[in-house]
Design a protein around this motif. Structure first.
Motif, mmCIF file in Angstrom:
data_model
loop_
_atom_site.group_PDB
_atom_site.id
_atom_site.type_symbol
_atom_site.label_atom_id
_atom_site.label_comp_id
_atom_site.label_asym_id
_atom_site.label_seq_id
_atom_site.Cartn_x
_atom_site.Cartn_y
_atom_site.Cartn_z
ATOM 1 N N VAL A 1 0.796 -1.227 0.000
ATOM 2 C CA VAL A 1 0.000 0.000 0.000
ATOM 3 C C VAL A 1 0.831 1.280 0.000
ATOM 4 O O VAL A 1 0.279 2.366 -0.177
ATOM 5 C CB VAL A 1 -0.968 0.027 1.200
ATOM 6 C CG1 VAL A 1 -2.011 -1.074 1.068
ATOM 7 C CG2 VAL A 1 -0.223 -0.099 2.526
ATOM 8 N N ARG A 2 2.154 1.178 0.184
ATOM 9 C CA ARG A 2 2.934 2.416 0.281
ATOM 10 C C ARG A 2 4.357 2.174 -0.177
ATOM 11 O O ARG A 2 4.963 1.160 0.141
ATOM 12 C CB ARG A 2 2.931 2.924 1.728
ATOM 13 C CG ARG A 2 3.730 4.207 1.982
ATOM 14 C CD ARG A 2 3.534 4.651 3.430
ATOM 15 N NE ARG A 2 4.328 5.818 3.767
ATOM 16 C CZ ARG A 2 5.545 5.763 4.299
ATOM 17 N NH1 ARG A 2 6.108 4.582 4.552
ATOM 18 N NH2 ARG A 2 6.218 6.872 4.579
ATOM 19 N N LEU A 3 4.869 3.143 -0.936
ATOM 20 C CA LEU A 3 6.270 3.129 -1.355
ATOM 21 C C LEU A 3 6.784 4.550 -1.359
ATOM 22 O O LEU A 3 6.190 5.436 -1.976
ATOM 23 C CB LEU A 3 6.425 2.518 -2.752
ATOM 24 C CG LEU A 3 7.815 2.631 -3.393
ATOM 25 C CD1 LEU A 3 8.841 1.841 -2.577
ATOM 26 C CD2 LEU A 3 7.788 2.147 -4.840
ATOM 27 N N VAL A 4 7.877 4.783 -0.651
ATOM 28 C CA VAL A 4 8.565 6.071 -0.636
ATOM 29 C C VAL A 4 10.026 5.804 -0.952
ATOM 30 O O VAL A 4 10.627 4.876 -0.396
ATOM 31 C CB VAL A 4 8.433 6.769 0.733
ATOM 32 C CG1 VAL A 4 9.213 8.078 0.731
ATOM 33 C CG2 VAL A 4 6.971 7.026 1.066
ATOM 34 N N ALA A 5 10.609 6.604 -1.836
ATOM 35 C CA ALA A 5 12.019 6.413 -2.210
ATOM 36 C C ALA A 5 12.752 7.737 -2.041
ATOM 37 O O ALA A 5 12.533 8.683 -2.801
ATOM 38 C CB ALA A 5 12.124 5.920 -3.647
ATOM 39 N N ALA A 6 13.604 7.820 -1.039
ATOM 40 C CA ALA A 6 14.336 9.060 -0.755
ATOM 41 C C ALA A 6 15.478 8.772 0.211
ATOM 42 O O ALA A 6 15.435 7.781 0.964
ATOM 43 C CB ALA A 6 13.404 10.122 -0.157
ATOM 44 N N ASP A 7 16.488 9.626 0.170
ATOM 45 C CA ASP A 7 17.596 9.558 1.124
ATOM 46 C C ASP A 7 18.269 8.180 1.156
ATOM 47 O O ASP A 7 18.641 7.657 2.217
ATOM 48 C CB ASP A 7 17.116 9.917 2.542
ATOM 49 C CG ASP A 7 16.531 11.318 2.608
ATOM 50 O OD1 ASP A 7 17.056 12.203 1.918
ATOM 51 O OD2 ASP A 7 15.535 11.506 3.336
ATOM 52 N N GLY A 8 18.411 7.580 -0.012
ATOM 53 C CA GLY A 8 19.123 6.321 -0.101
ATOM 54 C C GLY A 8 18.386 5.119 0.448
ATOM 55 O O GLY A 8 19.006 4.083 0.706
ATOM 56 N N ALA A 9 17.068 5.238 0.627
ATOM 57 C CA ALA A 9 16.302 4.124 1.173
ATOM 58 C C ALA A 9 14.907 4.107 0.578
ATOM 59 O O ALA A 9 14.416 5.109 0.044
ATOM 60 C CB ALA A 9 16.231 4.206 2.690
ATOM 61 N N ALA A 10 14.269 2.954 0.676
ATOM 62 C CA ALA A 10 12.877 2.806 0.256
ATOM 63 C C ALA A 10 12.037 2.500 1.480
ATOM 64 O O ALA A 10 12.396 1.650 2.295
ATOM 65 C CB ALA A 10 12.740 1.690 -0.772
ATOM 66 N N GLY A 11 10.913 3.205 1.601
ATOM 67 C CA GLY A 11 9.956 2.922 2.662
ATOM 68 C C GLY A 11 8.794 2.132 2.072
ATOM 69 O O GLY A 11 8.180 2.566 1.099
ATOM 70 N N VAL A 12 8.514 0.969 2.632
ATOM 71 C CA VAL A 12 7.491 0.067 2.105
ATOM 72 C C VAL A 12 6.517 -0.272 3.225
ATOM 73 O O VAL A 12 6.928 -0.518 4.360
ATOM 74 C CB VAL A 12 8.120 -1.235 1.553
ATOM 75 C CG1 VAL A 12 7.040 -2.198 1.083
ATOM 76 C CG2 VAL A 12 9.086 -0.923 0.421
ATOM 77 N N GLU A 13 5.227 -0.284 2.886
ATOM 78 C CA GLU A 13 4.215 -0.711 3.850
ATOM 79 C C GLU A 13 3.379 -1.819 3.239
ATOM 80 O O GLU A 13 2.889 -1.699 2.116
ATOM 81 C CB GLU A 13 3.305 0.445 4.265
ATOM 82 C CG GLU A 13 2.262 0.037 5.299
ATOM 83 C CD GLU A 13 1.387 1.194 5.757
ATOM 84 O OE1 GLU A 13 0.462 0.942 6.555
ATOM 85 O OE2 GLU A 13 1.636 2.335 5.308
ATOM 86 N N VAL A 14 3.217 -2.914 3.997
ATOM 87 C CA VAL A 14 2.382 -4.032 3.559
ATOM 88 C C VAL A 14 1.337 -4.307 4.631
ATOM 89 O O VAL A 14 1.576 -4.108 5.829
ATOM 90 C CB VAL A 14 3.214 -5.297 3.281
ATOM 91 C CG1 VAL A 14 4.126 -5.089 2.085
ATOM 92 C CG2 VAL A 14 4.025 -5.715 4.491
#
Length: 344
Positions: A267-280
């Protein structure tokens, strides 16, 4: 109620997809639209951890087979497997039981329907001790609600065309041709045009999405949108991020998924600051792939994560070489695809 007579669970149906795509290793994953089973307000498939499968109620099967599957679940025909067992989820690529399937006994108890003894099955006989899903079910459904939900499928004609056709508009014909070929390979129809104004309204209604190349100016985009508005068609619009075929396919798959967030795993993907934020929302396998164009505008692809994540939010470090310059991240689960530009 006792374990032998479980409390009632609610039964419903909802559209779902198995997201297709061009994978990092060059393999193709077929797109499938199907009807999922909603038990107590949640897709039953989500209870099965990381399972890449579809229900037998798929929109691309012949109408006679679709009807036979529905009537089977209503117990109007004999069970296809021994022991009164029915396929609940099967391989999205074929119908071979040898690939594995989730099966369950479906039976009547008075006016109620009961689903019990869920198992992973690869041959005619199910081994409940070895391959049973011991934490799932049994589920008891009220007969009237169960019959109403499944019966509604017999009065509706599954319409796959509106969700599985895409109109491609751009200046680079070679890229569009490769993209159309890739989409057709995974089961999504694709047509190429430079001007939608002359396309009849009935034909426009066949599309679920419109994809614009980066070279399409705002005047042409506006004209295309007006053509669809005049035809009364609600389509998703995709602005192509880069002429990289797997990336464009992922964008289009994301656009074709109209399911609400609570019916998705990813449900969520963020890509910034050398990392990916993922929510499942439930335990599932997630793959992260980075795409970019090098200095000579050649596409570069690198798979940067492939693993099973529990429900919740996760931060995954990215290889700096994979995301240098203008780059994009694709997150993929069995039923969802998300795409983000790497923020700088």
């Amino acid at each position: 109620m006792s374990a032998e007579h479980p409390e009632y669970a609610t039964f419903g149906l909802a559209p779902a997809i198995r997201a297709g795509g061009v994978l990092a290793n060059g393999d193709y994953q077929v797109h499938r639209d199907f009807v999922d089973f909603i038990v107590d307000g949640r897709p039953l498939l989500f209870r099965l951890s990381d399972l890449d499968a579809v229900s037998p109620l798929a929109s691309d099967v012949p109408p006679a087979i679709f009807t036979a599957q529905v009537r089977g679940l209503l117990l109007e025909s004999d069970a296809p497997l021994t022991g009164g067992r029915y396929v609940i989820y099967g391989c999205p690529e074929c119908e071979d039981l040898a690939c594995g399937a989730v099966t369950a006994v479906i039976e009547r108890d008075g006016d109620d329907y009961v689903w019990r003894d869920f198992a992973w099955q690869t041959r005619e006989e199910a081994d409940l001790e070895l391959n049973g899903y011991h934490g799932i079910g049994p589920f008891r459904f009220r007969g009237d609600a169960y019959r109403d939900a499944l019966g509604s499928l017999l009065t509706e004609t599954p319409d796959e065309s509106a969700s599985r056709r895409v109109l491609l508009i751009g200046a680079r014909v070679a890229v569009l041709a490769r993209l159309a070929a890739a989409l057709r390979t995974i089961g999504i129809g694709a047509d190429i045009t430079q001007d939608a104004a002359a396309v009849p309204a009935d034909e426009l209604r066949a599309y679920g999405a419109v994809a614009f190349g980066r070279a399409v100016d705002e005047e042409r985009r506006t004209a295309v949108r007006r053509s669809f508005e005049r035809a009364g068609v609600d389509v998703a619009y995709v602005d192509g991020l880069a002429p990289i075929i797997p990336l464009l396919v992922a964008q289009i798959e994301n656009a074709l998924d109209r399911s609400p967030p609570e019916r998705r795993r990813l449900v969520r993907l963020v890509a910034a600051d050398g990392a990916a934020g993922v929510e499942v929302t439930s335990t599932c396998r997630v793959r992260l792939t980075a795409y970019r164009l090098d200095r000579l505008y050649r596409p570069r692809t690198q798979e940067i994560f492939d693993g099973t994540l529990p429900a919740g939010r996760h931060r995954i470090a990215l290889d700096s070489k994979a995301v240098k310059g203008e780059s994009f991240i694709v997150a993929r689960s069995s039923g969802s695809v998300l795409v983000e530009t790497m923020a700088r």
